[in-house]
Design an enzyme around this catalytic site. Structure first.
Site, PDB file in Angstrom:
ATOM      1  N   ASP A 157       0.813  -1.219   0.000  1.00 29.54           N
ATOM      2  CA  ASP A 157       0.000   0.000   0.000  1.00 29.54           C
ATOM      3  C   ASP A 157       0.849   1.272   0.000  1.00 29.54           C
ATOM      4  OD1 ASP A 157      -2.038  -1.800   0.202  1.00 29.54           O
ATOM      5  OD2 ASP A 157      -2.589  -1.309   2.261  1.00 29.54           O
TER       6      ASP A 157
ATOM      7  N   ARG B 110      -5.756  -0.031   1.812  1.00 30.13           N
ATOM      8  CA  ARG B 110      -6.745   0.189   2.861  1.00 30.13           C
ATOM      9  C   ARG B 110      -6.898   1.653   3.253  1.00 30.13           C
ATOM     10  NH1 ARG B 110      -9.040  -2.516   6.771  1.00 30.13           N
ATOM     11  NH2 ARG B 110      -7.925  -4.440   6.262  1.00 30.13           N
TER      12      ARG B 110
ATOM     13  N   GLU C  27      -9.410   0.494  -2.742  1.00 30.49           N
ATOM     14  CA  GLU C  27     -10.316  -0.181  -1.816  1.00 30.49           C
ATOM     15  C   GLU C  27     -10.514   0.628  -0.539  1.00 30.49           C
ATOM     16  OE1 GLU C  27      -9.025  -3.982  -0.423  1.00 30.49           O
ATOM     17  OE2 GLU C  27      -7.212  -3.206   0.528  1.00 30.49           O
TER      18      GLU C  27
END
Length: 432
Positions: free
Chosen positions: A139, A185, A244
């Protein structure tokens, strides 16, 4: 060359989700550790068995065991999301097993949750165990100095771009739209990195909403605006990349409001892991967006084929590209160098590199004392890198509404008057 000095046992473990390059860190730390006089052992599945008080789930690591693994994806030690700091019993068990086995130094590999667990091991061991944490996540959302990436990000982006380019070609060939949901995330680095490099039609990340509430309806309208603009250009295909992290930005309540009858279970289960995070992979976000899009487009008289695709699990255990293969060797070596330094007697640290120099970042300076986690590194939506990304996307802009001829073309696609179109979509660009 091996050091004749015997330094005790060095433990290595991996926590959190997989990322390309884990084996590179394991290999480098093992080789350098042995060369510096440590006996190296690798714990299976992170803190999982340690937290249970199991002192048998480890493997002695030799140079022969690891010398060829640095170019392999995955983790030879496995990984798990167990949070030993969750209970006093679990943390006691971890320390008890480490003490029984004679572990005097520990290298942990993982994200912010694993870093917090490692920091608690260091604090509770009261100097008996030196601890170095190697930060990893595809990420790229950990606050390392400057623009230093987290290992695994570059490899994940590399393979993500290949997949998105293939899907883009399919979209053009079959005149359809793809909705690609990229892992990420808390920040949109991976989604934006893939979308920008692959020249996706549109990329939407949570940071662009600047902290205000995010709704499924607005995200769908941004996509519909792109579809309309493409149709006005004579193009009936495209590909959208969604981070997401939009799921968490919308929240469980926001997602339920977008689903008829609030039946979110139609799109998966709402489950949280040991660290309290929503398990985003359990929610079929792309399918939810596809269904809402189809409904809203139907109201506008447009019908088209959407294909939703989740992108992330394919990337996490990929073989590292040369960037990450080299980078993880630096990190594994740096972890051992820090452990042997005088500073390691005074604090546990996160290993980072700046301009080729290893820089240990003390746990207490990197972890938020209130949350016990890293402060998230967000995409800088005020910088030129994001500005550049926007300029090459196809989305509605204020100029589209100010140009009379362009506004008429857009409105014609959905059989509206220019004023009706402005009333319906103007809010996306700040028009009331």
């Amino acid at each position: 060359m091996a050091n004749s000095v015997k330094r005790g046992k060095l433990g290595i473990l991996v926590g959190g989700g997989p990322a390309p390059g884990i084996n590179g860190v394991i290999a480098a730390a093992t080789i350098e550790g042995i060369n510096q006089g440590f006996e190296v052992i690798g714990f299976r599945d992170g803190f999982k068995y340690l937290a249970e008080g199991d002192s048998q789930r480890y493997t002695k690591l030799t140079i022969d065991d690891v010398k060829h693994i640095h170019l392999r994806g995955g983790s030879i030690l496995g990984t798990a999301r167990t949070n030993p700091a969750k209970s006093e019993t679990s943390m006691h068990n971890v320390l008890d097993v480490l003490n029984k086995l004679g572990v005097t130094a520990l290298v942990t590999i993982g994200g912010d949750d694993t870093a917090f667990s490692a920091s608690q091991v260091y604090r509770r061991a009261e100097g008996r165990i030196r601890v170095a944490h190697v930060p990893k996540t595809i990420d790229n959302d950990l606050p390392l100095p400057g623009s230093t990436p987290t290992f695994g990000f570059e490899t994940a982006r590399h393979y993500g771009v290949q997949i998105v380019r293939n899907l883009s070609e399919d979209a053009q060939t079959t005149s359809r739209w793809y909705i690609v949901v990229s892992m990420g995330r808390s920040a949109g680095h991976l989604a934006l990195g893939i979308g920008k490099a692959a020249a996706a039609t549109l990329t939407i990340i949570p940071e662009e909403f600047r902290g205000r509430p995010v709704t499924v309806e607005e995200v769908c309208d941004i996509i519909i605006g792109s579809i309309i603009k493409r149709r006005a250009m004579g193009r009936h295909y495209g590909l959208v990349v969604l981070a997401e992290g939009l799921i968490e930005a919308m929240g469980e309540k926001g997602l339920m409001q977008a689903v008829p009858g609030g039946q979110l279970e139609r799109y998966g289960k709402v489950i949280r892991d040991d660290h309290g995070h929503l398990r985003l992979g359990e929610i079929a976000f792309g399918r939810l967006i596809k269904d809402v899009l189809s409904s809203r487009l139907g109201e506008l008289g447009l019908k088209m084929t959407f294909i939703d695709k989740d992108l992330g699990y394919e990337l996490r255990c990929a073989d590292p590209i040369p960037f990450d293969a080299e980078y993880t060797r630096d990190l594994g070596y740096g972890a051992i160098k820090f452990i042997l330094s005088p500073e390691a007697a005074n604090y546990g640290a996160i290993i980072s590199f700046i301009d080729g120099k290893m820089v240990p970042l003390p746990f207490d300076k990197m972890l938020n004392p209130e949350t016990g986690r890293f402060n998230v590194r967000k995409v800088n939506v005020d910088g030129e890198a994001y500005e550049c990304a926007l300029h090459y996307m196809i989305r509605l802009e204020r100029a589209d509404f100010e140009d009379v001829a362009q506004l008429a073309r857009l409105a014609a696609v959905v059989k509206m008057s220019p004023e009706q179109f402005k009333q319906r979509f103007g809010y996306l660009v700040g028009l009331s």
